[in-house]
Each structure stands twice: as C-alpha cells, then as structure tokens.
Design a protein around this motif. Structure first.
Motif, PDB file in Angstrom:
ATOM      1  N   VAL B  51     -35.254 -19.026 -15.307  1.00 31.41           N
ATOM      2  CA  VAL B  51     -36.178 -19.410 -14.183  1.00 31.41           C
ATOM      3  C   VAL B  51     -36.566 -18.519 -13.065  1.00 31.41           C
ATOM      4  N   LEU B  52     -37.255 -17.491 -12.745  1.00 32.23           N
ATOM      5  CA  LEU B  52     -37.064 -16.860 -11.240  1.00 32.23           C
ATOM      6  C   LEU B  52     -38.400 -17.619 -10.442  1.00 32.23           C
ATOM      7  N   ALA B  53     -37.978 -18.418  -9.347  1.00 32.59           N
ATOM      8  CA  ALA B  53     -38.816 -19.066  -8.680  1.00 32.59           C
ATOM      9  C   ALA B  53     -38.918 -18.756  -7.144  1.00 32.59           C
ATOM     10  N   ASP B  54     -40.101 -18.806  -6.627  1.00 30.04           N
ATOM     11  CA  ASP B  54     -40.512 -18.521  -5.142  1.00 30.04           C
ATOM     12  C   ASP B  54     -40.199 -20.082  -4.674  1.00 30.04           C
ATOM     13  N   TRP B  55     -39.973 -20.002  -3.436  1.00 30.58           N
ATOM     14  CA  TRP B  55     -39.560 -21.445  -2.811  1.00 30.58           C
ATOM     15  C   TRP B  55     -40.664 -21.971  -2.294  1.00 30.58           C
ATOM     16  N   ASN B  56     -41.450 -21.303  -1.304  1.00 26.61           N
ATOM     17  CA  ASN B  56     -42.630 -22.208  -0.802  1.00 26.61           C
ATOM     18  C   ASN B  56     -43.690 -21.991  -1.508  1.00 26.61           C
ATOM     19  N   MET B  57     -44.172 -23.314  -2.256  1.00 26.70           N
ATOM     20  CA  MET B  57     -45.523 -23.177  -3.007  1.00 26.70           C
ATOM     21  C   MET B  57     -46.196 -24.371  -2.943  1.00 26.70           C
ATOM     22  N   PRO B  58     -47.341 -24.517  -3.351  1.00 28.27           N
ATOM     23  CA  PRO B  58     -48.003 -25.911  -3.033  1.00 28.27           C
ATOM     24  C   PRO B  58     -47.801 -26.462  -4.230  1.00 28.27           C
ATOM     25  N   MET B  60     -45.678 -28.348  -6.017  1.00 29.90           N
ATOM     26  CA  MET B  60     -44.279 -28.618  -6.105  1.00 29.90           C
ATOM     27  C   MET B  60     -43.557 -27.255  -5.552  1.00 29.90           C
ATOM     28  N   ASN B  61     -42.728 -27.329  -4.484  1.00 32.37           N
ATOM     29  CA  ASN B  61     -42.075 -26.136  -4.189  1.00 32.37           C
ATOM     30  C   ASN B  61     -40.921 -25.944  -5.034  1.00 32.37           C
ATOM     31  N   GLY B  62     -40.220 -24.583  -4.851  1.00 32.33           N
ATOM     32  CA  GLY B  62     -39.197 -24.357  -6.023  1.00 32.33           C
ATOM     33  C   GLY B  62     -37.743 -25.077  -5.383  1.00 32.33           C
ATOM     34  N   LEU B  63     -37.811 -25.545  -4.642  1.00 32.17           N
ATOM     35  CA  LEU B  63     -36.489 -26.572  -4.738  1.00 32.17           C
ATOM     36  C   LEU B  63     -36.849 -27.685  -5.179  1.00 32.17           C
ATOM     37  N   GLU B  64     -38.009 -28.169  -4.967  1.00 42.01           N
ATOM     38  CA  GLU B  64     -38.567 -29.440  -5.562  1.00 42.01           C
ATOM     39  C   GLU B  64     -38.453 -29.308  -7.122  1.00 42.01           C
ATOM     40  N   LEU B  65     -38.619 -27.980  -7.617  1.00 39.96           N
ATOM     41  CA  LEU B  65     -38.599 -27.921  -9.101  1.00 39.96           C
ATOM     42  C   LEU B  65     -37.536 -27.775  -9.653  1.00 39.96           C
ATOM     43  N   LEU B  66     -36.381 -27.237  -8.879  1.00 39.55           N
ATOM     44  CA  LEU B  66     -35.044 -27.246  -9.368  1.00 39.55           C
ATOM     45  C   LEU B  66     -34.566 -28.556  -9.241  1.00 39.55           C
ATOM     46  N   LYS B  67     -34.797 -29.311  -8.408  1.00 38.88           N
ATOM     47  CA  LYS B  67     -34.350 -30.695  -8.101  1.00 38.88           C
ATOM     48  C   LYS B  67     -34.845 -31.401  -9.431  1.00 38.88           C
ATOM     49  N   PHE B  80     -33.821 -18.215  -7.326  1.00 41.63           N
ATOM     50  CA  PHE B  80     -34.809 -18.079  -6.386  1.00 41.63           C
ATOM     51  C   PHE B  80     -35.120 -16.807  -5.970  1.00 41.63           C
ATOM     52  N   VAL B  81     -36.435 -16.238  -5.966  1.00 42.19           N
ATOM     53  CA  VAL B  81     -36.942 -14.703  -5.492  1.00 42.19           C
ATOM     54  C   VAL B  81     -37.908 -15.221  -4.392  1.00 42.19           C
ATOM     55  N   THR B  82     -37.538 -14.977  -3.261  1.00 41.76           N
ATOM     56  CA  THR B  82     -38.393 -15.845  -2.234  1.00 41.76           C
ATOM     57  C   THR B  82     -38.157 -15.077  -0.715  1.00 41.76           C
ATOM     58  N   SER B  83     -39.130 -15.157   0.050  1.00 40.50           N
ATOM     59  CA  SER B  83     -38.949 -14.599   1.361  1.00 40.50           C
ATOM     60  C   SER B  83     -37.981 -15.374   2.306  1.00 40.50           C
ATOM     61  N   GLU B  84     -37.508 -16.490   2.035  1.00 41.57           N
ATOM     62  CA  GLU B  84     -36.410 -17.334   2.408  1.00 41.57           C
ATOM     63  C   GLU B  84     -35.152 -16.628   2.227  1.00 41.57           C
ATOM     64  N   GLY B  85     -34.596 -16.261   3.470  1.00 44.00           N
ATOM     65  CA  GLY B  85     -33.262 -15.639   3.355  1.00 44.00           C
ATOM     66  C   GLY B  85     -32.139 -15.920   4.065  1.00 44.00           C
ATOM     67  N   ALA B  93     -29.952 -23.681  -1.710  1.00 49.13           N
ATOM     68  CA  ALA B  93     -29.991 -23.191  -3.161  1.00 49.13           C
ATOM     69  C   ALA B  93     -28.754 -23.574  -3.959  1.00 49.13           C
ATOM     70  N   ALA B  94     -27.669 -22.933  -3.532  1.00 46.59           N
ATOM     71  CA  ALA B  94     -26.651 -22.873  -4.373  1.00 46.59           C
ATOM     72  C   ALA B  94     -26.005 -24.506  -4.579  1.00 46.59           C
ATOM     73  N   GLU B  95     -26.138 -25.345  -3.543  1.00 44.44           N
ATOM     74  CA  GLU B  95     -25.898 -26.773  -3.657  1.00 44.44           C
ATOM     75  C   GLU B  95     -26.712 -27.537  -4.727  1.00 44.44           C
ATOM     76  N   ASN B  96     -27.775 -27.023  -4.836  1.00 48.55           N
ATOM     77  CA  ASN B  96     -28.678 -27.719  -5.843  1.00 48.55           C
ATOM     78  C   ASN B  96     -28.723 -27.076  -7.126  1.00 48.55           C
ATOM     79  N   GLY B  97     -27.931 -26.050  -7.384  1.00 49.26           N
ATOM     80  CA  GLY B  97     -27.741 -25.777  -8.566  1.00 49.26           C
ATOM     81  C   GLY B  97     -28.324 -24.249  -9.241  1.00 49.26           C
ATOM     82  N   ALA B  98     -28.684 -23.532  -8.002  1.00 52.38           N
ATOM     83  CA  ALA B  98     -29.186 -22.210  -8.124  1.00 52.38           C
ATOM     84  C   ALA B  98     -28.475 -21.158  -8.377  1.00 52.38           C
ATOM     85  N   LEU B  99     -28.352 -20.270  -9.202  1.00 52.64           N
ATOM     86  CA  LEU B  99     -27.355 -19.158  -9.566  1.00 52.64           C
ATOM     87  C   LEU B  99     -27.404 -18.224  -8.336  1.00 52.64           C
TER      88      LEU B  99
END
Lengths: 162, 120
Positions: B51-58, B60-67, B80-85, B93-99
């Motif tokens: 899964v390649l997910a943006d972070w800020n989305m209406p 359910m955002n990317g972090l909510e999706l991952l959780k 994550f593929v995101t403007s958040e850097g 991201a890493a703490e919640n399991g993103a690679l």
C-alpha cells in the motif's frame, strides 16, 4: 501572542521551497522572484492550504491566471504540448496538489520555529478572496520556469479579534 | 504483485503510477483508492502486496488507515507517499508500522530505493 515566526519568515520559507517544487515536482530549470507585495493580485484561479498550529493559523496560496493554472497542471503531469487541455476540475486537482507539496516543504522548513503545525487539505477557488482585518498578507510574484505565479501567505494570529 | 495507491488527488495517483513505471515497477498490477476508508474496504476484500498511501486525506487519513489495518491484524506492507516530511511524522509513521515515508516531491530513484526491498 507571538509564535516566533512572523509572516515574512513564512514567505521566505515559501520562496525557498519553490526551488525544489519547481525543479523536482515540475521539472523546471529555474525560478525567478519578481517582487514582494502585501496584497493578493487579481487572478483566475488559486489553491489554498491551511497550516494550523497551537499559536498560529496560516493559509498558503498559489495564484495564477487561467493559462498559468493550466500550464502548472500540464507541467506537473508532464504532458506533451500536443495533448488536449485539461478540464477545469483536473486543473483544480493538479494545482491543489502543487499547493499540498509546497505546504509540506514549508512545514518542514519551519519545523524549527513552529513544530505544532498541521497541514490541511487543499481547496481550489475561482477568482479572488475577501481579506479580513484579522489577516496579515505577504505575497511573492514569481516565475516557475515561464509560469507566472503568486505565492500568498495569509496569517491570522490566534489572539487577534475579528 | 499488486500495489494499492491511496490518495485523494487523482493527479497524484497518476503521478505515483507514472513514477512506479519510471522506477521499473511497471510490471506490477496497480489499483487505486481515493481515501483511507475506500482503501480499508478494498484491502479487506483483496489484500494487495504493498500500500502506498498519502497522509492527509478526508474520511480516513493515511495514519488512521494504517492503524485500522494493524488493529485488524492486517500486516500488509505499507508506505507513505506524502507531503509530510518532518522527522516527527517519519517517526510516527515508523512507530505505527510503515516501512518507509517518501516525501513529495519525489523522484523515480527514491521509489527504486524504497520499494525494491519490498517488491523484490
């Protein structure tokens, strides 16, 4: 209530971020700062995105004329010159995404001065915006390659009265 | 392999797919979702390999999706593929399991670097 970052700091960050935006996201060789001003220009289309933190509220805007918005969108999508123009909705989506990319870079640049800022979701509007007394404005007229744009920073201090 | 691209911007979904091709991953099946909620339902139905997910989305955002995925025991590879850097977001991201977290704007080389260990 000061957050240590004034509106010029934010505009400087936008100008700094525009280089990478232009070169990496848009594949353009150069950016040029034309001038700084304190009012939004007339424009045909603009994308805005909020950066909101504990002590401040910022709207970043990317403004251009109709042709400039179409060209920004086409450039982001690496379209060939002979391809048909994008629909208005596609232009809006693309320019909004450019605002999103820019805002993320600005947030990173400004993280040292204000780490509490969160990004909103961008919107695209046709025409100008109504500026209120609670807003401070700084704008930079620039060229991204040959594309004329104005980057706008609208700042509302949380302690200001409406 | 099947890659799910999640972003509320159709433009960005197109750019991610283009960059996947440029990075040499054009042989993989790519599907799309326009927000986290749509992605969650899609993943429950047919789990992608990445899964390649943006972070800020209406919705359910990317972090909510991952959780939500991890909470349901779905251990799909996620980046994550995101403007958040910022470093804080990368750590979250890493703490919640993103690679990985690829920040926008990105290059095909960055995609190669981050995705090759996952897709090879």
């Amino acid at each position: 209530m000061s957050d240590g970052a004034n509106i010029q700091d934010w505009l400087d960050a936008v100008i700094e971020a525009s280089d990478e935006l232009a070169s990496v996201a848009l594949g353009l060789d150069n950016t040029e700062l034309i001038g700084i001003k304190e009012a939004p220009p007339e424009n045909d289309g603009s994308a805005y995105i909020a950066l909101v933190g504990e002590k401040t509220s910022i709207q970043l805007g990317i403004l251009s004329n109709k042709e400039g918005c179409q060209l920004m969108a086409r450039t982001l999508l690496a379209m060939e010159p002979e391809e048909e123009d994008l629909e208005e909705s596609e232009v809006a989506d693309a320019v909004s995404e450019i605002a999103n990319i820019l805002a993320g870079q600005v947030k990173t640049i400004m993280a040292q001065k204000d780490a509490s800022v969160n990004l909103g979701i961008p919107i695209f509007v046709h025409g100008g915006i109504e500026v209120t007394e609670a807003m401070n404005i700084a704008a930079a007229d620039m060229k991204l390659g040959s594309i004329p744009v104005t980057f706008l920073v609208l700042k509302t201090d949380s302690g200001a009265s409406a | 392999m099947n890659i799910l691209v999640v972003d509320d911007s159709k433009t960005m979904r197109m750019i991610v797919k283009r960059t996947l091709r440029q990075a040499g991953f054009g042989g993989h099946q790519v599907s799309e979702a326009s927000d986290g909620k749509e992605a969650f339902e899609s993943i429950k139905g047919s789990a992608p390999d990445l899964v390649l997910a943006d972070w800020n989305m209406p919705e359910m955002n990317g972090l909510e999706l991952l959780k939500a995925l991890r909470g349901d025991g779905i251990d799909v590879s996620f980046g994550f593929v995101t403007s958040e850097g910022t470093s804080e977001m990368r750590q979250m991201a890493a703490e919640n399991g993103a690679l990985f977290l690829i920040s926008k704007p990105f290059t095909a080389e960055t995609f190669q670097e981050k995705l090759t260990p996952v897709l090879s």
